[in-house]
Design an enzyme around this catalytic site. Sequence first.
Site, mmCIF file in Angstrom:
data_model
loop_
_atom_site.group_PDB
_atom_site.id
_atom_site.type_symbol
_atom_site.label_atom_id
_atom_site.label_comp_id
_atom_site.label_asym_id
_atom_site.label_seq_id
_atom_site.Cartn_x
_atom_site.Cartn_y
_atom_site.Cartn_z
ATOM 1 N N HIS A 99 -2.679 -6.670 14.916
ATOM 2 C CA HIS A 99 -2.540 -5.770 15.916
ATOM 3 C C HIS A 99 -3.484 -5.232 16.610
ATOM 4 O O HIS A 99 -4.948 -5.623 16.363
ATOM 5 C CB HIS A 99 -2.515 -4.260 14.219
ATOM 6 C CG HIS A 99 -2.562 -3.440 15.293
ATOM 7 N ND1 HIS A 99 -3.173 -2.243 15.847
ATOM 8 C CD2 HIS A 99 -0.795 -2.332 14.881
ATOM 9 C CE1 HIS A 99 -2.077 -0.980 16.036
ATOM 10 N NE2 HIS A 99 -1.184 -1.348 15.478
ATOM 11 N N GLU A 138 -5.200 8.485 14.996
ATOM 12 C CA GLU A 138 -4.442 6.975 15.143
ATOM 13 C C GLU A 138 -3.593 6.844 16.324
ATOM 14 O O GLU A 138 -2.802 7.215 17.086
ATOM 15 C CB GLU A 138 -3.665 6.347 13.876
ATOM 16 C CG GLU A 138 -4.663 5.446 13.219
ATOM 17 C CD GLU A 138 -4.032 5.144 12.205
ATOM 18 O OE1 GLU A 138 -3.563 4.368 12.099
ATOM 19 O OE2 GLU A 138 -4.352 5.413 10.387
ATOM 20 N N ASN A 153 -3.920 7.654 2.989
ATOM 21 C CA ASN A 153 -3.309 7.129 4.068
ATOM 22 C C ASN A 153 -1.881 7.788 4.192
ATOM 23 O O ASN A 153 -1.583 6.944 3.306
ATOM 24 C CB ASN A 153 -3.930 6.346 4.512
ATOM 25 C CG ASN A 153 -4.426 5.461 5.198
ATOM 26 O OD1 ASN A 153 -4.418 6.289 6.546
ATOM 27 N ND2 ASN A 153 -2.718 4.666 6.338
ATOM 28 N N GLU A 154 -1.064 8.506 5.345
ATOM 29 C CA GLU A 154 -0.296 8.309 5.443
ATOM 30 C C GLU A 154 0.489 8.451 4.676
ATOM 31 O O GLU A 154 1.454 7.555 4.024
ATOM 32 C CB GLU A 154 0.099 7.515 6.517
ATOM 33 C CG GLU A 154 -0.594 7.370 8.320
ATOM 34 C CD GLU A 154 0.809 6.319 8.878
ATOM 35 O OE1 GLU A 154 1.170 5.355 7.916
ATOM 36 O OE2 GLU A 154 0.092 6.327 9.930
ATOM 37 N N ARG A 193 0.894 -1.585 -0.101
ATOM 38 C CA ARG A 193 0.448 0.095 0.324
ATOM 39 C C ARG A 193 1.269 1.256 0.149
ATOM 40 O O ARG A 193 2.023 0.854 -0.095
ATOM 41 C CB ARG A 193 -1.164 0.071 0.600
ATOM 42 C CG ARG A 193 -0.291 0.220 2.648
ATOM 43 C CD ARG A 193 -0.986 0.233 3.557
ATOM 44 N NE ARG A 193 -0.364 0.219 4.981
ATOM 45 C CZ ARG A 193 -0.387 0.645 5.607
ATOM 46 N NH1 ARG A 193 -1.644 0.869 6.875
ATOM 47 N NH2 ARG A 193 0.116 0.590 7.666
ATOM 48 N N GLU A 234 -1.891 -7.126 9.241
ATOM 49 C CA GLU A 234 -2.121 -6.493 10.896
ATOM 50 C C GLU A 234 -2.853 -7.726 11.857
ATOM 51 O O GLU A 234 -3.831 -7.131 12.635
ATOM 52 C CB GLU A 234 -3.048 -5.713 9.865
ATOM 53 C CG GLU A 234 -2.094 -3.880 10.307
ATOM 54 C CD GLU A 234 -2.500 -2.645 9.830
ATOM 55 O OE1 GLU A 234 -3.494 -2.804 9.224
ATOM 56 O OE2 GLU A 234 -1.875 -1.697 9.352
ATOM 57 N N LYS A 235 -2.772 -9.096 12.008
ATOM 58 C CA LYS A 235 -3.980 -9.782 11.869
ATOM 59 C C LYS A 235 -3.899 -9.893 13.572
ATOM 60 O O LYS A 235 -4.143 -9.951 14.600
ATOM 61 C CB LYS A 235 -4.389 -10.747 11.630
ATOM 62 C CG LYS A 235 -2.844 -11.873 11.884
ATOM 63 C CD LYS A 235 -2.359 -13.182 10.962
ATOM 64 C CE LYS A 235 -1.640 -14.224 10.579
ATOM 65 N NZ LYS A 235 -0.195 -13.832 10.109
ATOM 66 N N CYS A 256 3.196 6.024 -7.435
ATOM 67 C CA CYS A 256 4.133 6.932 -7.482
ATOM 68 C C CYS A 256 3.336 8.253 -7.841
ATOM 69 O O CYS A 256 1.876 8.674 -8.560
ATOM 70 C CB CYS A 256 4.219 6.757 -9.287
ATOM 71 S SG CYS A 256 5.603 8.675 -9.973
ATOM 72 N N CYS A 300 10.979 7.699 -10.742
ATOM 73 C CA CYS A 300 10.723 6.685 -11.460
ATOM 74 C C CYS A 300 10.475 7.130 -13.061
ATOM 75 O O CYS A 300 11.419 8.913 -12.343
ATOM 76 C CB CYS A 300 9.325 5.876 -11.502
ATOM 77 S SG CYS A 300 8.065 7.187 -11.614
HETATM 78 C C1 GLA Z 1 -0.531 3.216 10.215
HETATM 79 C C2 GLA Z 1 -1.520 3.209 9.186
HETATM 80 C C3 GLA Z 1 -3.087 2.023 9.828
HETATM 81 C C4 GLA Z 1 -2.075 0.804 10.622
HETATM 82 C C5 GLA Z 1 -1.269 1.122 11.434
HETATM 83 C C6 GLA Z 1 -1.366 0.440 12.323
HETATM 84 O O1 GLA Z 1 -1.072 3.883 11.168
HETATM 85 O O2 GLA Z 1 -2.244 4.136 8.838
HETATM 86 O O3 GLA Z 1 -3.296 1.958 8.654
HETATM 87 O O4 GLA Z 1 -1.546 0.299 9.234
HETATM 88 O O5 GLA Z 1 -0.333 1.984 11.598
HETATM 89 O O6 GLA Z 1 0.068 0.647 12.834
HETATM 90 ZN ZN ZN Z 2 7.676 8.328 -9.452
#
Ligand code: GLA
Ligand code: ZN
Length: 673
Positions: free
Chosen positions: A360, A309, A151-152, A113, A357-358, A117, A159
């Site tokens: 987590h 989070e 997300n993050e 994930r 993440e099972k 690019c 590339c």
């Molecule tokens: C990140 C992600 C989440 C999850 C957590 C697990 O912060 O944003 O989707 O993967 O890590 O710690």
């Molecule tokens: Zn690129």
Amino acid sequence: MGNREMNGNKIWYGGDYNPEQWPEETWQGDLDLLKGAGIDTLTLNVFSWASLQPSEETYDFARLDRIMDLVRKNGFRVILATSTGAHPAWMAKRHPDILRTEFNGMRRKFGGRHNSCPNSPSYRLYAPRLAGKLAERYAGCENLAAWHISNEFGGTCYCENCERAFRAWLREKYGTLEALNRAWDTAFWGHTFYDWDEIVVPNLLSEYLDNERNMFQGIALDYKRFNSDSMLACFQMEYEAVKAFTPDIPVTTNLMGFYKELDYGKWGRFMDIVSWDNYPENEDPPAKIAMAHDLMRGVGGGKPFLLMEQTPSVANWLPYNALKRPGVMRLWSYQAAAHGADSILFFQMKRSVGACEKLHGAVIDHVGNGNTRVYRETAALGEELKRLGGRTLGARTKADAALYFDWDNWWAIDGSAGPSKDLDYLEEFFLYYQALYEENIGVDVIGPQDSFSEYRLVIAPMLYMVKPGLDEKIRQFVSDGGCFAATCFSGMADENDLIVTGGYPGRLRDILGIWVEESDALPEGRENHFTYKGKRYPARLLCDLSHPEGAQALSAYEEDFYAGMPALTVNRFGAGQAFYMGACSGPEFYRHWLSDVCKQCGAAPALPPVEGVEVTERENENGTFLFVLNHNETPALQPLSAPCRDLLGGARYEAGDSAALPAKGVMILERIV
Ligand code: GLA
Ligand code: ZN
């Protein structure tokens, strides 16, 4: 209920919920459990791109409609993600330009994930398109409280699309190749460029010796800026796409604290509200977590932020994933609030069964009921937050002191070959932060975009790079009576990482009233010493050999050929003073010295410091709130200086009383006026 009332009544409580990973008939049971834990806010749809867009022209929102419906009927507020943090497999197959290329030149295949690019035309077409469709569809949902873009955001791509885009970015920045050649000092090692197309991405195939060491700082620095800007542009595209349909819904994306790849100082200006993911390790000192919160509040211009989070119990990606001890989840949740968070959100609501993440932590564990320690602790905090209500919401954090932090400076220090492999901007920055933290001095972490005028004290640890305008800002601040402190390895370079000639510390030389002639890097284990107010302290890592030019020496080195040369100086400049600490030392010295500096400049502690007890102050139209957090494993006694009432425990205290805190205990004291 309209958005206003929904958002205004209490600290948001909840986090990531992924019902798409579970059979539909389990959803209502989950929601009942979550309600039972006092949860009111769900972050939905974080990784659903593949199901929302099964092919090029088809979109399918049926399942998300049902989730949104059910969640609304059950009274939850929604932070809706746009799902673009992971692209669909079919898209990678059909539009390989969406795949990233690694630092070593390896082109990735589909997988993982945070994998798109940022300069891929396909990504830039499909990501905002999906965001727009979601906004159009769910614009009318009264429980839609915020947008969570992607997300993050993170990482770096090397590339060929990025390479082309980099050249365009450089053209825009420098205008001519002459200007670029000057800025990068390409006369060095015969790097002169005669055509924009001769410029290639700086990675392991070109300007790097290994993962760390690069041979051409100018190009490497610009690539970091470019990569951060590229991802910011992706964020902005989605931002515009959702704003077109929901102009009043705040937009955020979850940041990651001191994350090196992205210049959050710049990003913060383009976010309606900053949010971030707090994943400390159990051994991290509380000051380190506090510092990250303060940074995140700072990039948002000092406004309250969202804790997007944290794990309720355990992570899965550390070498040893220890449990958060009983009481620590509550303590760290309030610590976020103490530093400006108006939400306490978790990753995640329900523990997944597959993939990485099972294992987590989550509010609902694999056992599937509320009969767990983690659920009970979550529910207890949920109950308490309901009782606390909204009194502290929107409160600004009070700070007399500021620490100056800049990503460009971080990149430049890290990219420099020399003077010492152990030189670490973050570590040195932390030592300064910690000294103020332990004295209960409110600190803002500020950056290039911020004004200095509201502070009594501004410290800029290892300000190696001084960008245009910054020295004027400091000069003005000190002239007007402010107190400024700088350290070794400062003022050396300009914004292109070219050394300022004519004597270190360059543009800071007149303010600090010193000339640094040389710097001695001490290998690990070697120390020089200096004495401050009768106590002897170590000088380590880097010792500047300086000559006062108006500054007064407060302490001198005691060993080696530079014994007698100043280690610490102060310069009166206009109505203020500028300190210069010429070496790196340790926590004891910084605390001793900075507590004196704070007294001199009138930066006052929120409450008298007690070992292991953290105190911050927030203020809004309802009043002034002192957050008192006992990080110790043992009870603590906190002396109080004014009448106040504990919003959590209900106790009332008079000035001169001491409040008893249990181990890991928390109080939120409202001043009684
Ligand atoms: C990140 C992600 C989440 C999850 C957590 C697990 O912060 O944003 O989707 O993967 O890590 O710690
Ligand atoms: Zn690129």
